[in-house]
Structure formats: C-alpha cells, structure tokens
Scaffold this motif. Structure first.
Motif, PDB file in Angstrom:
ATOM      1  N   ASP A   1     -28.627 -16.987 -14.344  1.00 16.81           N
ATOM      2  CA  ASP A   1     -29.217 -18.254 -13.654  1.00 16.81           C
ATOM      3  C   ASP A   1     -28.922 -19.600 -13.797  1.00 16.81           C
ATOM      4  N   GLY A   2     -28.084 -19.789 -15.088  1.00 19.40           N
ATOM      5  CA  GLY A   2     -27.595 -20.867 -15.325  1.00 19.40           C
ATOM      6  C   GLY A   2     -26.146 -21.074 -14.742  1.00 19.40           C
ATOM      7  N   PRO A   3     -25.670 -22.403 -14.911  1.00 25.41           N
ATOM      8  CA  PRO A   3     -24.316 -23.095 -14.125  1.00 25.41           C
ATOM      9  C   PRO A   3     -23.482 -22.337 -14.842  1.00 25.41           C
ATOM     10  N   PHE A   4     -22.266 -22.152 -13.766  1.00 22.50           N
ATOM     11  CA  PHE A   4     -20.805 -21.737 -14.164  1.00 22.50           C
ATOM     12  C   PHE A   4     -20.175 -22.781 -13.709  1.00 22.50           C
ATOM     13  N   ILE A   5     -19.383 -23.557 -15.069  1.00 26.68           N
ATOM     14  CA  ILE A   5     -18.538 -24.726 -14.769  1.00 26.68           C
ATOM     15  C   ILE A   5     -17.097 -24.453 -15.045  1.00 26.68           C
ATOM     16  N   ALA A   6     -16.504 -24.375 -14.284  1.00 23.67           N
ATOM     17  CA  ALA A   6     -14.905 -24.062 -14.359  1.00 23.67           C
ATOM     18  C   ALA A   6     -14.222 -25.308 -14.572  1.00 23.67           C
ATOM     19  N   VAL A   7     -13.322 -25.542 -15.480  1.00 24.33           N
ATOM     20  CA  VAL A   7     -12.345 -26.530 -15.704  1.00 24.33           C
ATOM     21  C   VAL A   7     -10.913 -26.113 -15.845  1.00 24.33           C
ATOM     22  N   ASN A   8      -9.949 -26.703 -15.180  1.00 26.54           N
ATOM     23  CA  ASN A   8      -8.409 -26.385 -15.637  1.00 26.54           C
ATOM     24  C   ASN A   8      -8.049 -27.397 -16.451  1.00 26.54           C
ATOM     25  N   CYS A   9      -7.740 -26.951 -17.588  1.00 23.00           N
ATOM     26  CA  CYS A   9      -7.618 -27.998 -18.731  1.00 23.00           C
ATOM     27  C   CYS A   9      -5.982 -28.496 -18.682  1.00 23.00           C
ATOM     28  N   GLY A  10      -5.264 -27.960 -17.701  1.00 25.15           N
ATOM     29  CA  GLY A  10      -3.907 -28.448 -17.471  1.00 25.15           C
ATOM     30  C   GLY A  10      -3.688 -29.531 -16.139  1.00 25.15           C
ATOM     31  N   GLY A  68     -25.619 -22.003 -19.462  1.00 31.19           N
ATOM     32  CA  GLY A  68     -24.939 -21.268 -18.589  1.00 31.19           C
ATOM     33  C   GLY A  68     -23.429 -20.963 -19.386  1.00 31.19           C
ATOM     34  N   THR A  69     -22.400 -21.091 -18.415  1.00 33.92           N
ATOM     35  CA  THR A  69     -21.059 -21.012 -18.800  1.00 33.92           C
ATOM     36  C   THR A  69     -19.953 -21.833 -18.440  1.00 33.92           C
ATOM     37  N   VAL A  70     -19.050 -22.217 -19.647  1.00 29.61           N
ATOM     38  CA  VAL A  70     -18.067 -23.195 -19.466  1.00 29.61           C
ATOM     39  C   VAL A  70     -16.763 -22.310 -19.397  1.00 29.61           C
ATOM     40  N   PHE A  71     -16.102 -22.444 -18.350  1.00 31.27           N
ATOM     41  CA  PHE A  71     -14.821 -21.681 -18.070  1.00 31.27           C
ATOM     42  C   PHE A  71     -13.586 -22.618 -18.355  1.00 31.27           C
ATOM     43  N   LEU A  72     -12.800 -22.336 -19.419  1.00 28.51           N
ATOM     44  CA  LEU A  72     -11.804 -23.068 -19.826  1.00 28.51           C
ATOM     45  C   LEU A  72     -10.454 -22.527 -19.281  1.00 28.51           C
ATOM     46  N   ASP A  73      -9.924 -22.939 -18.129  1.00 29.96           N
ATOM     47  CA  ASP A  73      -8.741 -22.207 -17.564  1.00 29.96           C
ATOM     48  C   ASP A  73      -7.757 -22.997 -18.136  1.00 29.96           C
ATOM     49  N   GLU A  74      -6.578 -22.087 -18.458  1.00 25.02           N
ATOM     50  CA  GLU A  74      -5.372 -22.545 -18.913  1.00 25.02           C
ATOM     51  C   GLU A  74      -5.629 -23.433 -20.250  1.00 25.02           C
ATOM     52  N   VAL A  75      -6.117 -22.749 -21.048  1.00 29.82           N
ATOM     53  CA  VAL A  75      -6.842 -23.388 -22.536  1.00 29.82           C
ATOM     54  C   VAL A  75      -5.398 -23.664 -23.172  1.00 29.82           C
ATOM     55  N   GLY A  76      -4.368 -22.964 -22.693  1.00 34.34           N
ATOM     56  CA  GLY A  76      -3.087 -23.293 -23.680  1.00 34.34           C
ATOM     57  C   GLY A  76      -2.578 -24.654 -23.574  1.00 34.34           C
ATOM     58  N   GLU A  77      -3.060 -25.215 -22.630  1.00 34.43           N
ATOM     59  CA  GLU A  77      -2.478 -26.754 -22.231  1.00 34.43           C
ATOM     60  C   GLU A  77      -3.515 -27.613 -23.046  1.00 34.43           C
ATOM     61  N   LEU A  78      -4.435 -27.244 -23.583  1.00 35.58           N
ATOM     62  CA  LEU A  78      -5.279 -28.317 -24.510  1.00 35.58           C
ATOM     63  C   LEU A  78      -4.462 -29.070 -25.541  1.00 35.58           C
ATOM     64  N   ARG A 126     -24.500 -33.778 -30.534  1.00 36.30           N
ATOM     65  CA  ARG A 126     -25.858 -33.338 -29.550  1.00 36.30           C
ATOM     66  C   ARG A 126     -25.504 -31.736 -29.519  1.00 36.30           C
ATOM     67  N   PRO A 127     -26.525 -30.941 -29.755  1.00 36.46           N
ATOM     68  CA  PRO A 127     -26.445 -29.480 -29.712  1.00 36.46           C
ATOM     69  C   PRO A 127     -26.107 -29.209 -28.410  1.00 36.46           C
ATOM     70  N   ILE A 128     -25.326 -28.057 -28.048  1.00 33.72           N
ATOM     71  CA  ILE A 128     -25.184 -27.387 -27.102  1.00 33.72           C
ATOM     72  C   ILE A 128     -25.556 -25.963 -26.948  1.00 33.72           C
ATOM     73  N   ASP A 129     -25.720 -25.346 -25.584  1.00 34.80           N
ATOM     74  CA  ASP A 129     -26.513 -24.094 -25.584  1.00 34.80           C
ATOM     75  C   ASP A 129     -25.522 -23.416 -24.242  1.00 34.80           C
ATOM     76  N   VAL A 130     -24.334 -23.172 -24.655  1.00 37.13           N
ATOM     77  CA  VAL A 130     -23.196 -22.638 -23.444  1.00 37.13           C
ATOM     78  C   VAL A 130     -22.955 -21.500 -24.049  1.00 37.13           C
ATOM     79  N   ARG A 131     -22.093 -20.662 -23.403  1.00 33.77           N
ATOM     80  CA  ARG A 131     -21.301 -19.517 -23.567  1.00 33.77           C
ATOM     81  C   ARG A 131     -19.766 -20.060 -23.006  1.00 33.77           C
ATOM     82  N   VAL A 132     -18.880 -19.829 -23.918  1.00 31.25           N
ATOM     83  CA  VAL A 132     -17.299 -20.545 -23.511  1.00 31.25           C
ATOM     84  C   VAL A 132     -16.597 -19.137 -23.280  1.00 31.25           C
ATOM     85  N   VAL A 133     -15.677 -19.083 -21.949  1.00 30.17           N
ATOM     86  CA  VAL A 133     -14.944 -18.029 -21.685  1.00 30.17           C
ATOM     87  C   VAL A 133     -13.710 -18.883 -21.348  1.00 30.17           C
ATOM     88  N   ALA A 134     -12.716 -18.648 -21.929  1.00 31.24           N
ATOM     89  CA  ALA A 134     -11.361 -19.395 -21.995  1.00 31.24           C
ATOM     90  C   ALA A 134     -10.431 -18.316 -21.182  1.00 31.24           C
TER      91      ALA A 134
END
Length: 459
Positions: free
Chosen positions: A189-198, A234-244, A270-278
């Motif tokens: 029910d929370g947000p799914f936020i995708a970010v392309n690190c590259g 919710g979830t943070v999706f870190l796509d192409e995490v190898g580019e960090l 600041r505290p965070i309440d997220v799941r991380v998928v990379a």
C-alpha cells in the motif's frame, strides 16, 4: 472441376462440402462450421471477388483461397485486398492445391492457438492467479521452469524486510521482479519509487536520494526531501546500483545500516522506513575485486540475490510474452493483429534476443505496425531477426549468376533492385511459374512476392 476437387481433397484427408455458386456457399457457411473456402473467381451469380468481400465481413474467421484461369497479378492482389488468404492460378497441379490448403490449415491452427493464449493472458490480467500453466506474480507473467523458480523465491522473500539484489542483463525485467517483491509484501500500500542511478548526474545524485536543506548549494532555494523520505512505508528501487559514485556508496551504506539519512547541508539524521531493492546488469563482485564498488555495501545489498535469466535461456516464454505484448499494442495503437504465423514464430524462437524482453516488446510493436493481415509474418520482423535466420540456414552458398556494373553507375539501390529482379526470375523459372513455390525459394511471403512481381514488371 468442382467434383474433381472434392475427390482430390477427400483423398487428402479433408472434410469437404461443395456449393455450385457464391450464394449457395454463403447459405452453407451460415448452416455449418467451415474453416476454409476454396472458390473460383468466375462463377454464375455472385462472383468470387464479391464472395470474398461478403465472407470477410460476415465470417472473418473463415480462410478464403481463390482460383482462376484468368490469372493476373492484379487480380490476385485484388482478391487478397478483398479478404482472400491466397490465390491459385489455373491450370494447377494437384499437390499445389493440397499444399495451399495445408498452409491455410496451419494458419487456422495458429490463429486458434494465439486466441487461446491471448484469452489465458487476459484471464490473468483480469485477476486469475493461474491459467493453464501461466501464472501472474505481481505484474510478472510466469511460464518457464526458470521463471517459476524466480516466482517461488519472490513470493517467499516478499514477506520479509531483507534487502534484495536483482541481477540480470539489460531488458530481462529486473524492475518488474522488484515491483513484484513490493506488491506481494506488507508494504504494497506504500509507494514504489524507482531511480536509475546511472541516469542522474553525479553532482545531483546525493541530493535526489537523500534530499537537501535550504541553502545547501546555489539552487537550493528551499528544503527538499529525497526519494528515501518520499518512499516512506514503501520501497526504493535502485536500478543500476553499480553506477553509484564512491561518495554516494558511503551514504547508502549508512542508510542501510542505521536506517537513517542526512539531507545535504544538514547535520541531524532523519529516520527512514523503507525497503531497499537494488538491481544491476554489471558484475558487482568483479567491481568489488577491482576496487570500483565497496565490499561492505555489496554484502549489505546482496543479502538475497535473484538472478533473472536472459530470454535466450527460457525460450518457452517467448510465445506467451508475444501474445501479451500484441494485446497491449493492439489496445494502445488500435491495431488488430491476432498473432504470429509459424515461420515468424520459428525465427523468433531461434533468435538470441540480446535486448531480452524489452527487445521482444519493441519488435512486436514494429511488426504490428507493418502487418497487413491478422498474423505477423517473417517480412514484418526487423531485418536483424531475418538476417539471423539466413545465416543459420545452410551456410554460405554461391549465387549462380553474375551482375555486371558500369563504372558510371555504382548505385547500391539500383544494384539491389537488379539483384532482386534476377533472383525472382530465376525462382519463377525453376518452379515453372508457380508463385507459391517460388516464394518459398526466395524466402518471401506469397503476398510480398506478388507485389515485387508487379513492381519489377515481371510478366
């Protein structure tokens, strides 16, 4: 002629009904289930071309084959434009009629298979959990044993807060797998936020992920939360995490370990309440060995690893995915493609799909736009797929004729037209003018050959 064809087709194993003219044929198809109609162009009363139009309008599911002693390319093209599937010129050999009807039979079987597969996919999209060997996990269509194994792991891991690293080549569906982990878990029910690190410039990446305070840098005119805060519960999706870059790797490691972040320009965490998928298409372990990626961050991200196999390792998924993408393309573009014919399907199953599922989706959109009938044929597929088929045939072969070029005309386009025309003439000569057999030799569809014969003014 009608009685001779009845005997011939019954001997070939077909169930046959006959009608003396077009009107009687229309009455017959209203009373009985008919798969294929073989009709002459010239008939008393309702002619063959008019019959083609009527059948195409009232019974599009019926495959129509036309025949005529007045065989011209223009007449054949007109018959197909009015809805005929194929055209046979009289006089014809008996095996030519049987071969044409066998092709029509295969086309009909494929259309039914495609419709059945499309219906199964539609049931899944409408909410069914599994239909005839295909299941829906999140937004993932699952069919092959390799993907069933992935689906089983996704269902289990989704229940836990553990960090997941999704591995695989570009285009295999890493984001869809990550979304499935989110959709099936407690954070659905929370947000799914995708970010392309590259895709984000290095100077902006830290601010995008963790936010910034007003005045932290020149353009920071106000406080701004980062994506980790925006994805709360919710979830943070870190796509192409190898580019960090290295400095952001350190910040991400702290966020994973301490469950807190610091905005750029702030000292207070600041505290965070997220799941991380990379996810990454790069070899992270090799990058660790080469000092390009932090080892401690790798182990934090790779608590659970999921490797998505490339499409070439699960070819049994291709037909199912193709039907799904065609349904989507038809809905979005207004096309009416029903599926893929046997030869095009063979090409697609043999191709290695270096761009994986994304390439398959784009290929089907390309083919659907070009398709002239209900089924996609080889000619509608991109050249790179057809080139692969030619290379995989019997190996290199010599061309049995020579082309002579003038120093004054080195046009590649004109040379290509001369080569095509010569090949068509040779094929027609070898097959005694049989266009159906010539099309097979030329590796063309019958329709494409007819257009080229007209274009090159071949008598």
């Amino acid at each position: 002629m009608r009685h001779m064809l009845e005997l011939l087709l019954r001997r070939a194993g077909f169930e046959v009904r006959s009608a003396a003219d077009g009107e009687l044929a229309l009455e017959l198809v209203e009373r009985e289930a008919v798969d294929v109609v073989l009709s002459d162009v010239r008939m008393p009363g309702l002619g063959g071309l008019e019959l083609a139009e009527r059948l195409s309008s009232a019974h599009p599911e019926i495959t129509l084959v036309m025949m005529s002693a007045f065989g011209t390319v223009d007449l054949a093209l007109e018959a197909m434009q009015r809805g005929a599937y194929d055209y046979i010129s009289k006089p014809f050999k008996q095996d030519e009629v049987v071969l044409t009807l066998r092709k029509a039979e295969e086309r009909l079987r494929l259309r039914r298979e495609n419709a059945n597969l499309r219906a199964r996919v539609a049931e899944l999209e409408a909410g069914a959990v599994a239909v005839d060997g295909i299941e829906l996990v999140g937004r993932l269509l699952i069919h092959s044993p390799a993907m069933r194994k992935i689906a089983k792991t996704v269902r289990k891991v989704s229940r836990f807060e553990t960090t997941v690293l999704v591995l695989g080549e570009s285009g295999v569906g890493k984001e869809l797998v990550s979304r499935a982990l989110h959709d099936l878990g407690d954070r659905a029910d929370g947000p799914f936020i995708a970010v392309n690190c590259g895709a984000i410039p290095e100077g902006l990446l830290e601010s995008e992920l963790f936010g910034h305070a007003k005045g932290a840098f020149t353009d920071a005119s106000s406080d701004k939360p980062g994506l980790f805060e925006a994805a709360a519960k919710g979830t943070v999706f870190l796509d192409e995490v190898g580019e960090l870059p290295a400095n952001v790797q350190v910040k991400l490691l702290r966020a994973l370990q301490e469950r807190e972040i610091r905005r750029v320009g702030e000292n207070t965490p600041r505290p965070i309440d997220v799941r991380v998928v990379a996810a990454t298409s790069r070899a992270l372990e090799q990058m660790v060995e080469q000092g390009e990626f932090r080892q401690d961050l790798f182990y934090r991200l790779a608590v659970m690893q999921l490797r998505i196999p490339p499409l070439r390792e699960r070819r049994e998924d291709i037909s199912m995915l193709a039907e799904h993408f065609l349904t989507t393309v038809n809905r979005r573009l207004g096309t009416a493609v029903e599926g893929v014919d046997a030869e095009a399907r063979r090409i697609m199953l043999a191709y290695d799909w270096p761009g994986n599922v994304r390439e398959l989706e784009n290929t089907l959109e390309h083919a659907a736009v070009l398709a002239e009938g209900p089924l996609i044929g080889p000619d509608e597929l991109p050249e790179r797929l057809r080139r692969g088929r030619r290379q995989a045939a019997d190996g290199p072969a010599e061309i049995g004729f020579a082309l002579h070029f003038s120093d004054d005309d080195l046009s590649v386009k004109r040379a290509q037209r001369r080569t095509e025309r010569e090949l068509i003439l040779r094929a027609l000569e070898q097959t005694d003018g049989n266009r159906t057999h010539a099309a097979k030799l030329l590796d063309l569809s019958h329709r494409a050959l007819l257009y080229k014969i007209k274009d090159y003014d071949i008598g």
